[in-house]
Scaffold this motif. Structure first.
Motif, PDB file in Angstrom:
ATOM      1  N   PRO A  63       0.591  17.683  -9.272  1.00 11.55           N
ATOM      2  CA  PRO A  63      -0.479  18.149  -8.383  1.00 11.55           C
ATOM      3  C   PRO A  63       0.107  18.908  -7.196  1.00 11.55           C
ATOM      4  CG  PRO A  63      -0.619  15.768  -8.768  1.00 11.55           C
ATOM      5  CD  PRO A  63       0.646  16.248  -9.376  1.00 11.55           C
ATOM      6  N   ASP A  64      -0.752  19.643  -6.499  1.00 13.79           N
ATOM      7  CA  ASP A  64      -0.300  20.469  -5.368  1.00 13.79           C
ATOM      8  C   ASP A  64       0.399  19.659  -4.290  1.00 13.79           C
ATOM      9  OD1 ASP A  64      -1.335  22.739  -6.524  1.00 13.79           O
ATOM     10  OD2 ASP A  64      -3.277  22.548  -5.503  1.00 13.79           O
ATOM     11  N   SER A  65      -0.058  18.434  -4.037  1.00 12.87           N
ATOM     12  CA  SER A  65       0.447  17.654  -2.906  1.00 12.87           C
ATOM     13  C   SER A  65       1.641  16.772  -3.244  1.00 12.87           C
ATOM     14  CB  SER A  65      -0.681  16.789  -2.352  1.00 12.87           C
ATOM     15  OG  SER A  65      -1.124  15.902  -3.366  1.00 12.87           O
ATOM     16  N   SER A  66       2.144  16.806  -4.469  1.00 15.15           N
ATOM     17  CA  SER A  66       3.206  15.880  -4.854  1.00 15.15           C
ATOM     18  C   SER A  66       4.343  16.590  -5.572  1.00 15.15           C
ATOM     19  CB  SER A  66       2.630  14.804  -5.782  1.00 15.15           C
ATOM     20  OG  SER A  66       3.654  13.959  -6.248  1.00 15.15           O
ATOM     21  N   PRO A  67       5.572  16.132  -5.338  1.00 11.50           N
ATOM     22  CA  PRO A  67       6.701  16.696  -6.081  1.00 11.50           C
ATOM     23  C   PRO A  67       6.826  16.101  -7.481  1.00 11.50           C
ATOM     24  CG  PRO A  67       7.488  15.083  -4.518  1.00 11.50           C
ATOM     25  CD  PRO A  67       6.006  15.217  -4.291  1.00 11.50           C
ATOM     26  N   TYR A  68       5.966  15.086  -7.791  1.00 13.00           N
ATOM     27  CA  TYR A  68       6.063  14.388  -9.063  1.00 13.00           C
ATOM     28  C   TYR A  68       4.759  14.497  -9.844  1.00 13.00           C
ATOM     29  CZ  TYR A  68       9.854  12.165  -6.463  1.00 13.00           C
ATOM     30  OH  TYR A  68      10.959  11.926  -5.706  1.00 13.00           O
ATOM     31  N   CYS A  69       4.852  14.336 -11.164  1.00 10.28           N
ATOM     32  CA  CYS A  69       3.657  14.235 -11.999  1.00 10.28           C
ATOM     33  C   CYS A  69       2.959  12.920 -11.657  1.00 10.28           C
ATOM     34  CB  CYS A  69       4.030  14.299 -13.483  1.00 10.28           C
ATOM     35  SG  CYS A  69       5.064  12.920 -14.043  1.00 10.28           S
ATOM     36  N   SER A  70       1.741  12.718 -12.153  1.00 13.93           N
ATOM     37  CA  SER A  70       0.976  11.523 -11.780  1.00 13.93           C
ATOM     38  C   SER A  70       1.696  10.234 -12.191  1.00 13.93           C
ATOM     39  CB  SER A  70      -0.424  11.579 -12.375  1.00 13.93           C
ATOM     40  OG  SER A  70      -0.347  11.678 -13.781  1.00 13.93           O
ATOM     41  N   TYR A  71       2.387  10.235 -13.333  1.00 16.15           N
ATOM     42  CA  TYR A  71       3.105   9.041 -13.787  1.00 16.15           C
ATOM     43  C   TYR A  71       4.261   8.712 -12.837  1.00 16.15           C
ATOM     44  CZ  TYR A  71       6.112   5.978 -16.489  1.00 16.15           C
ATOM     45  OH  TYR A  71       6.890   4.934 -16.885  1.00 16.15           O
ATOM     46  N   HIS A  72       5.104   9.682 -12.534  1.00 15.02           N
ATOM     47  CA  HIS A  72       6.259   9.419 -11.672  1.00 15.02           C
ATOM     48  C   HIS A  72       5.848   9.198 -10.216  1.00 15.02           C
ATOM     49  CE1 HIS A  72       8.716  11.218 -15.070  1.00 15.02           C
ATOM     50  NE2 HIS A  72       9.173   9.982 -14.910  1.00 15.02           N
ATOM     51  N   ALA A  73       4.704   9.769  -9.806  1.00 13.50           N
ATOM     52  CA  ALA A  73       4.200   9.499  -8.454  1.00 13.50           C
ATOM     53  C   ALA A  73       3.849   8.022  -8.317  1.00 13.50           C
ATOM     54  CB  ALA A  73       2.982  10.359  -8.154  1.00 13.50           C
ATOM     55  N   ARG A  74       3.272   7.424  -9.377  1.00 16.38           N
ATOM     56  CA  ARG A  74       2.966   5.982  -9.328  1.00 16.38           C
ATOM     57  C   ARG A  74       4.242   5.159  -9.241  1.00 16.38           C
ATOM     58  NH1 ARG A  74      -1.221   6.983 -13.479  1.00 16.38           N
ATOM     59  NH2 ARG A  74       0.426   6.453 -14.940  1.00 16.38           N
ATOM     60  N   LEU A  75       5.314   5.610  -9.852  1.00 11.19           N
ATOM     61  CA  LEU A  75       6.593   4.887  -9.755  1.00 11.19           C
ATOM     62  C   LEU A  75       7.216   5.052  -8.373  1.00 11.19           C
ATOM     63  CD1 LEU A  75       8.344   5.683 -13.158  1.00 11.19           C
ATOM     64  CD2 LEU A  75       7.231   3.558 -12.470  1.00 11.19           C
ATOM     65  N   ALA A  76       7.088   6.248  -7.814  1.00  9.57           N
ATOM     66  CA  ALA A  76       7.754   6.543  -6.545  1.00  9.57           C
ATOM     67  C   ALA A  76       7.045   5.929  -5.349  1.00  9.57           C
ATOM     68  CB  ALA A  76       7.857   8.060  -6.356  1.00  9.57           C
ATOM     69  N   TYR A  77       5.727   5.873  -5.370  1.00  9.11           N
ATOM     70  CA  TYR A  77       4.954   5.432  -4.204  1.00  9.11           C
ATOM     71  C   TYR A  77       4.256   4.116  -4.477  1.00  9.11           C
ATOM     72  CZ  TYR A  77       5.721  10.341  -3.208  1.00  9.11           C
ATOM     73  OH  TYR A  77       6.296  11.562  -3.020  1.00  9.11           O
ATOM     74  N   GLN A  78       4.990   3.020  -4.418  1.00  7.86           N
ATOM     75  CA  GLN A  78       4.431   1.692  -4.612  1.00  7.86           C
ATOM     76  C   GLN A  78       5.330   0.670  -3.940  1.00  7.86           C
ATOM     77  OE1 GLN A  78       4.594   0.205  -8.626  1.00  7.86           O
ATOM     78  NE2 GLN A  78       6.141   1.698  -9.182  1.00  7.86           N
ATOM     79  N   PRO A  79       4.808  -0.534  -3.697  1.00  8.16           N
ATOM     80  CA  PRO A  79       5.646  -1.590  -3.116  1.00  8.16           C
ATOM     81  C   PRO A  79       6.818  -1.923  -4.031  1.00  8.16           C
ATOM     82  CG  PRO A  79       3.330  -2.208  -3.068  1.00  8.16           C
ATOM     83  CD  PRO A  79       3.428  -0.944  -3.876  1.00  8.16           C
ATOM     84  N   VAL A  80       7.887  -2.440  -3.444  1.00  2.39           N
ATOM     85  CA  VAL A  80       9.119  -2.713  -4.173  1.00  2.39           C
ATOM     86  C   VAL A  80       8.892  -3.660  -5.339  1.00  2.39           C
ATOM     87  CG1 VAL A  80      11.436  -3.701  -3.980  1.00  2.39           C
ATOM     88  CG2 VAL A  80      10.547  -2.270  -2.165  1.00  2.39           C
ATOM     89  N   ASN A  81       8.130  -4.740  -5.139  1.00  2.00           N
ATOM     90  CA  ASN A  81       7.909  -5.711  -6.219  1.00  2.00           C
ATOM     91  C   ASN A  81       7.227  -5.067  -7.410  1.00  2.00           C
ATOM     92  OD1 ASN A  81       9.074  -7.681  -4.723  1.00  2.00           O
ATOM     93  ND2 ASN A  81       7.145  -8.517  -3.960  1.00  2.00           N
ATOM     94  N   GLU A  82       6.238  -4.212  -7.157  1.00  2.00           N
ATOM     95  CA  GLU A  82       5.537  -3.554  -8.250  1.00  2.00           C
ATOM     96  C   GLU A  82       6.466  -2.584  -8.962  1.00  2.00           C
ATOM     97  OE1 GLU A  82       2.518  -2.809 -10.855  1.00  2.00           O
ATOM     98  OE2 GLU A  82       2.587  -4.345  -9.312  1.00  2.00           O
ATOM     99  N   ARG A  83       7.338  -1.912  -8.217  1.00  2.02           N
ATOM    100  CA  ARG A  83       8.282  -0.960  -8.809  1.00  2.02           C
ATOM    101  C   ARG A  83       9.225  -1.684  -9.758  1.00  2.02           C
ATOM    102  NH1 ARG A  83      11.549   1.109  -4.511  1.00  2.02           N
ATOM    103  NH2 ARG A  83       9.539   1.581  -3.605  1.00  2.02           N
ATOM    104  N   ARG A  84       9.692  -2.856  -9.345  1.00  5.36           N
ATOM    105  CA  ARG A  84      10.606  -3.620 -10.208  1.00  5.36           C
ATOM    106  C   ARG A  84       9.900  -4.059 -11.482  1.00  5.36           C
ATOM    107  NH1 ARG A  84      12.823  -7.004  -5.280  1.00  5.36           N
ATOM    108  NH2 ARG A  84      14.363  -5.554  -4.521  1.00  5.36           N
ATOM    109  N   ARG A  85       8.628  -4.490 -11.344  1.00  5.42           N
ATOM    110  CA  ARG A  85       7.860  -4.930 -12.490  1.00  5.42           C
ATOM    111  C   ARG A  85       7.622  -3.771 -13.457  1.00  5.42           C
ATOM    112  NH1 ARG A  85       3.004  -7.147 -10.135  1.00  5.42           N
ATOM    113  NH2 ARG A  85       4.420  -8.189  -8.742  1.00  5.42           N
ATOM    114  N   THR A  86       7.292  -2.594 -12.919  1.00  8.39           N
ATOM    115  CA  THR A  86       7.022  -1.422 -13.748  1.00  8.39           C
ATOM    116  C   THR A  86       8.298  -0.973 -14.451  1.00  8.39           C
ATOM    117  OG1 THR A  86       5.302  -0.767 -12.208  1.00  8.39           O
ATOM    118  CG2 THR A  86       6.079   0.905 -13.729  1.00  8.39           C
TER     119      THR A  86
END
Length: 177
Positions: free
Chosen positions: A149-172
């Motif tokens: 998207p225009d506002s992000s350097p990442y696709c929607s999938y990688h944006a969800r990985l990049a912008y989340q709390p640490v615990n959720e990132r580890r789980r994902t």
């Protein structure tokens, strides 16, 4: 300060009732907590018995053990030592606290990992995903390259990985492996 037979007997009695050294010192008067501990050690008194209850515990509200618990809570009872002041003496007492931990279940959404377009650094544009894939020192290193998207350097999938709390990132990340 002299330890008379009467004071030693009172010390033994209070110690066997489970009072702390600070509480005993306050009741005896004219003696410090450390003096009480030293005398207990010299008398080789056994470890203190647990107090049957303190005045503060009697004033504390009682836990309602018959109250139903929501199914998404796991609880347990722990003992915590708190310090309070009584006159010039700091007293320590143990209180029971009910620890509750919220347990939430969130089923994994239908996660679709995008197929990488395997772009090199010079092939990236402002509308491509810049998520690095692999080891930069290896020949097979590349970037995702999917549309972003225009506002992000990442696709929607990688944006969800990049912008989340640490615990959720580890789980994902654990699910992806």
């Amino acid at each position: 300060m002299n330890w008379t037979d009467e004071r030693v007997e009172k010390l033994k009695k209070l110690w066997s009732e489970g009072l702390s050294a600070s509480q005993i010192a306050a009741q005896l008067g004219g003696v410090s907590r450390n003096a009480v501990i030293g005398k207990v050690h010299r008398l080789s008194l056994p470890g203190r018995a647990k107090a049957g209850g303190t005045a503060a515990a009697a004033r504390a509200p009682k836990r309602n053990t018959s109250a139903p618990r929501a199914p998404n809570y796991a609880s347990r009872i722990a003992t915590r030592t708190v310090t309070r002041q009584q006159g010039a003496t700091m007293l320590k007492e143990e209180i029971e606290i009910d620890l509750m931990e919220e347990v939430s279940y969130r089923p994994a959404a239908n996660v679709v990992v995008p197929i990488s377009r395997r772009l090199g650094l010079t092939e990236l544009t402002e509308r491509t995903c810049k998520w690095p894939v692999g080891d930069p020192l290896k020949d097979d290193f590349h970037f995702c390259g999917c549309d972003s998207p225009d506002s992000s350097p990442y696709c929607s999938y990688h944006a969800r990985l990049a912008y989340q709390p640490v615990n959720e990132r580890r789980r994902t990340a654990a699910r992806a492996n």
